[in-house]
Design a protein around this motif. Structure first.
Motif, PDB file in Angstrom:
ATOM      1  N   ASP A   1       0.830  -1.200   0.000  1.00 47.38           N
ATOM      2  CA  ASP A   1       0.000   0.000   0.000  1.00 47.38           C
ATOM      3  C   ASP A   1       0.866   1.252   0.000  1.00 47.38           C
ATOM      4  N   ARG A   2       0.240   2.350  -0.355  1.00 45.07           N
ATOM      5  CA  ARG A   2       0.952   3.629  -0.336  1.00 45.07           C
ATOM      6  C   ARG A   2       1.416   3.944   1.073  1.00 45.07           C
ATOM      7  N   ILE A   3       0.614   3.539   2.050  1.00 44.50           N
ATOM      8  CA  ILE A   3       0.975   3.725   3.451  1.00 44.50           C
ATOM      9  C   ILE A   3       1.164   2.343   4.082  1.00 44.50           C
ATOM     10  N   PRO A   4       2.414   1.959   4.375  1.00 43.46           N
ATOM     11  CA  PRO A   4       2.634   0.636   4.972  1.00 43.46           C
ATOM     12  C   PRO A   4       1.825   0.507   6.261  1.00 43.46           C
ATOM     13  N   ASN A   5       1.259  -0.654   6.501  1.00 46.13           N
ATOM     14  CA  ASN A   5       0.425  -0.768   7.704  1.00 46.13           C
ATOM     15  C   ASN A   5       0.166  -2.216   8.043  1.00 46.13           C
ATOM     16  N   ASN A   6      -0.213  -2.453   9.279  1.00 43.21           N
ATOM     17  CA  ASN A   6      -0.696  -3.780   9.666  1.00 43.21           C
ATOM     18  C   ASN A   6      -2.095  -3.665  10.268  1.00 43.21           C
ATOM     19  N   VAL A   7      -2.853  -2.665   9.779  1.00 43.64           N
ATOM     20  CA  VAL A   7      -4.214  -2.478  10.296  1.00 43.64           C
ATOM     21  C   VAL A   7      -5.256  -2.669   9.187  1.00 43.64           C
ATOM     22  N   ASP A   8      -4.822  -3.331   8.101  1.00 43.31           N
ATOM     23  CA  ASP A   8      -5.731  -3.589   6.989  1.00 43.31           C
ATOM     24  C   ASP A   8      -6.392  -2.304   6.503  1.00 43.31           C
TER      25      ASP A   8
ATOM     26  N   LEU B   1      -5.843   9.583   5.551  1.00 41.66           N
ATOM     27  CA  LEU B   1      -4.391   9.476   5.730  1.00 41.66           C
ATOM     28  C   LEU B   1      -3.650   9.823   4.445  1.00 41.66           C
ATOM     29  N   GLU B   2      -4.221   9.463   3.305  1.00 37.79           N
ATOM     30  CA  GLU B   2      -3.553   9.796   2.043  1.00 37.79           C
ATOM     31  C   GLU B   2      -3.584  11.306   1.794  1.00 37.79           C
ATOM     32  N   HIS B   3      -4.567  11.970   2.366  1.00 36.40           N
ATOM     33  CA  HIS B   3      -4.624  13.428   2.276  1.00 36.40           C
ATOM     34  C   HIS B   3      -3.553  14.049   3.176  1.00 36.40           C
ATOM     35  N   TRP B   4      -3.354  13.448   4.329  1.00 38.78           N
ATOM     36  CA  TRP B   4      -2.388  14.003   5.301  1.00 38.78           C
ATOM     37  C   TRP B   4      -0.942  13.703   4.887  1.00 38.78           C
ATOM     38  N   GLN B   5      -0.728  12.589   4.193  1.00 40.66           N
ATOM     39  CA  GLN B   5       0.641  12.148   3.858  1.00 40.66           C
ATOM     40  C   GLN B   5       1.476  13.219   3.140  1.00 40.66           C
ATOM     41  N   PRO B   6       0.946  13.874   2.068  1.00 33.47           N
ATOM     42  CA  PRO B   6       1.777  14.910   1.423  1.00 33.47           C
ATOM     43  C   PRO B   6       2.064  16.099   2.345  1.00 33.47           C
ATOM     44  N   GLU B   7       1.149  16.399   3.253  1.00 34.52           N
ATOM     45  CA  GLU B   7       1.405  17.501   4.192  1.00 34.52           C
ATOM     46  C   GLU B   7       2.539  17.122   5.138  1.00 34.52           C
ATOM     47  N   PHE B   8       2.530  15.860   5.544  1.00 36.64           N
ATOM     48  CA  PHE B   8       3.627  15.372   6.388  1.00 36.64           C
ATOM     49  C   PHE B   8       4.956  15.471   5.629  1.00 36.64           C
ATOM     50  N   LEU B   9       4.955  15.032   4.365  1.00 38.44           N
ATOM     51  CA  LEU B   9       6.205  15.050   3.588  1.00 38.44           C
ATOM     52  C   LEU B   9       6.704  16.479   3.371  1.00 38.44           C
ATOM     53  N   ASN B  10       5.777  17.413   3.163  1.00 34.00           N
ATOM     54  CA  ASN B  10       6.183  18.835   3.066  1.00 34.00           C
ATOM     55  C   ASN B  10       6.836  19.284   4.360  1.00 34.00           C
TER      56      ASN B  10
ATOM     57  N   TRP C   1       7.252   5.455   6.287  1.00 32.80           N
ATOM     58  CA  TRP C   1       6.487   5.760   7.486  1.00 32.80           C
ATOM     59  C   TRP C   1       5.138   5.068   7.378  1.00 32.80           C
ATOM     60  N   GLY C   2       4.648   4.583   8.460  1.00 31.05           N
ATOM     61  CA  GLY C   2       3.356   3.910   8.353  1.00 31.05           C
ATOM     62  C   GLY C   2       2.747   3.630   9.708  1.00 31.05           C
ATOM     63  N   ILE C   3       1.792   2.710   9.700  1.00 27.89           N
ATOM     64  CA  ILE C   3       0.967   2.500  10.884  1.00 27.89           C
ATOM     65  C   ILE C   3       1.118   1.066  11.376  1.00 27.89           C
TER      66      ILE C   3
ATOM     67  N   ARG D   1      -9.090  14.996  12.519  1.00 28.67           N
ATOM     68  CA  ARG D   1      -8.386  15.436  11.305  1.00 28.67           C
ATOM     69  C   ARG D   1      -7.820  16.842  11.496  1.00 28.67           C
ATOM     70  N   GLU D   2      -8.589  17.680  12.170  1.00 32.84           N
ATOM     71  CA  GLU D   2      -8.085  19.048  12.436  1.00 32.84           C
ATOM     72  C   GLU D   2      -6.878  19.009  13.366  1.00 32.84           C
ATOM     73  N   ASP D   3      -6.988  18.175  14.399  1.00 33.57           N
ATOM     74  CA  ASP D   3      -5.834  18.027  15.309  1.00 33.57           C
ATOM     75  C   ASP D   3      -4.593  17.588  14.539  1.00 33.57           C
ATOM     76  N   ALA D   4      -4.790  16.660  13.606  1.00 37.09           N
ATOM     77  CA  ALA D   4      -3.645  16.121  12.849  1.00 37.09           C
ATOM     78  C   ALA D   4      -2.973  17.221  12.033  1.00 37.09           C
ATOM     79  N   GLU D   5      -3.785  18.120  11.473  1.00 36.34           N
ATOM     80  CA  GLU D   5      -3.197  19.231  10.705  1.00 36.34           C
ATOM     81  C   GLU D   5      -2.424  20.161  11.630  1.00 36.34           C
ATOM     82  N   GLU D   6      -3.006  20.410  12.806  1.00 36.28           N
ATOM     83  CA  GLU D   6      -2.339  21.333  13.741  1.00 36.28           C
ATOM     84  C   GLU D   6      -1.016  20.775  14.259  1.00 36.28           C
ATOM     85  N   LEU D   7      -0.902  19.458  14.272  1.00 36.14           N
ATOM     86  CA  LEU D   7       0.370  18.865  14.712  1.00 36.14           C
ATOM     87  C   LEU D   7       1.513  19.258  13.783  1.00 36.14           C
TER      88      LEU D   7
END
Ligand code: FE2
Ligand code: FE2
Length: 474
Positions: A7-14, A25-34, A75-77, A171-177
């Motif tokens: 997957d685009r985001i490695p994970n073990n939570v299916d 999460l796919e929306h947040w991923q590019p913000e994290f990379l920036n 990075w993943g979950i 989701r808002e909290d995640a952006e503020e992080l």
């Protein structure tokens, strides 16, 4: 359980079966990379770094090693495996089923706990972003970056929980992080220690020894949570955290080892002579230790706390290693604390055990910190010197809790304010100390070479020799 890297985001939570979560999460991923490009390690994004990547979450063989460019780190979950037998381990609901979903009445409190933990993870990456320029060796440079990518993953871990269980608020909290930044005048990180700049490697080793260890104890408390996904997330984070403290522990040992070599060569313990030879005198190590230990103590909160009591009562946050205690309800017991009596002396007070949980956790932390100090002192003793490092008292230089702004010496003895003011420069790194330490900081990028102020490590990473090219610069 192994991790799915397809997957685009490695994970073990299916993740593939939960489209809403996947989209968030796919929306947040590019913000994290920036954020990583802007505020992650400066100037090393195209270097090949010999990194460990998690590939499964079981105790054996969860890590594989290889060269990775940091922005391509997976990075993943990853959550520790679910134990279907797990029951609530403490508090009013002791023995009942753990929660797979969050009970409505605990939603806002759990959200705050997760955001506070999550905020520290990217904060430390920001604090450490300039250190690559002055790494004492490629081995150390690699360790720094390993810590940094894993703190990035810890942020992912908390963001997963926010996205998966807290809807739009989460989701808002995640952006503020990604919007708060360490040391930022307008939007600083939540906790004080995570706004302290880390300009030199002695501070970095102190931070990874003392402040990452606070992280260990916070994670241990959250790994006891009745909210099972939080507990499982934190359990896996702890396996990564252990390496961060190893970096601090061995880093400080190596500084001391080098100092002892210089002391032997010159046959002196005079700090001026030791500095002239380019090493770090032991009293300076003690002052840096005083600073970072006392600053990290505040992260546990007040000695007596009604919040801590309600986290415990409700099963949200337990004691580290709760299983080791006999009484998991802690409703009828008391805890003794030393408090200032307001007249320059101390008195003892009894507080209900549940209210004392911050201090219980802090006590376990202090014991854990002692172990390194004992090891470092053994090196000094073996070299035939009488100097000993020591943790200052938990009363010393506190900014949170009952000892806030109460002037004491490092042993915890209350002293008059004037005396404190006159002495503090000899207890904490002075401007001259900081200038000296900074003057030692120069990047050493030749494989196997070490800066003159630090001894080489006893062994390399993953059975490679110390002189291995742990980072390939371009
Ligand atoms: Fe972390
Ligand atoms: Fe850490």
């Amino acid at each position: 359980m192994s991790i799915n890297y397809q997957d685009r985001i490695p994970n073990n939570v299916d993740l593939g079966s939960n489209r809403t979560l996947q989209r968030a999460l796919e929306h947040w991923q590019p913000e994290f990379l920036n954020w990583w490009q802007e505020l992650g390690p400066k100037d090393f994004q195209i270097a090949d770094v010999y990194l460990r990547t998690a590939t499964s979450v079981d105790a054996k063989g969860w890590a594989t090693y290889g060269y990775v460019k940091m922005p391509e780190y997976r990075w993943g979950i990853f959550l520790a495996d679910r134990n279907p037998e797990r029951k609530i381990g403490f508090g009013d609901n002791f023995g009942q089923e753990v929660w797979q979903q969050i009970p409505g009445e605990h939603r806002s409190t759990l959200r705050r706990l997760i955001v506070t933990q999550g905020d520290t993870e990217p904060a430390s990456v920001e604090q450490q972003r300039m250190l690559g320029h002055t790494a004492p060796s490629l081995y150390d440079l690699r360790n720094l970056f390993q810590v940094n990518v894993e703190e990035g993953r810890h942020l992912w871990a908390m963001v997963y929980l926010l996205h998966a269980y807290f809807g739009r608020d989460g989701r808002e909290d995640a952006e503020e992080l990604l919007e708060r930044h360490s040391g930022d005048a307008d939007k600083p990180r939540i906790l004080g220690t995570f706004n302290e700049p880390i300009r030199d490697w002695l501070s970095f080793f102190m931070f990874t020894y003392f402040t990452d260890r606070d992280g260990k104890f916070q994670l241990k408390s959250l790994a006891e949570s009745s909210f099972d996904p939080l507990a499982r997330t934190c359990s896996f984070m702890l396996t990564e955290e252990a390496h961060h403290m190893f970096v601090g522990d061995t880093g400080i040992s190596r500084v001391i080892k080098r100092t002892l070599e210089v002391m032997k060569e010159l046959n002196t313990d005079d700090p001026v002579a030791i500095r002239a030879a380019g090493a770090i005198d032991l009293p300076t190590v003690q002052r840096y230790l005083n600073f970072w230990f006392s600053s990290s103590l505040d992260l546990f909160g007040s000695e007596s706390s009604s919040n801590a009591a309600s986290y415990f009562a409700n099963g949200l946050k337990g004691r580290p290693d709760e299983g080791r205690y006999e009484d998991h309800v802690a409703l009828e017991t008391f805890y003794t604390v030393d408090v200032p009596d307001g007249n320059g002396s101390t008195k003892t007070e009894q507080i209900p055990m549940r209210n004392a949980m911050n201090d219980v956790t802090r006590g376990s932390y202090v014991k854990d910190c002692e172990m390194g100090v004992t090891r470092w002192n053994r090196l000094i003793e073996k070299a035939g010197h009488s100097f000993r490092l020591a943790l200052p008292s938990t009363r010393f230089r506190r900014n949170i809790g009952m000892w806030t702004s109460v002037p004491t010496d490092p042993s915890g003895k209350p002293i008059p304010q004037e005396e404190y003011n006159a002495q503090i420069a000899s207890w904490l790194p002075s401007e001259a100390d900081q200038a000296y330490i900074l003057s030692l900081m120069h990047g050493v990028y030749e494989a196997g070479k070490m800066a003159a102020w630090i001894a080489p490590p006893d062994r390399g990473i993953n059975n490679n020799p110390v002189q291995y090219e742990y980072v390939r610069l371009h």
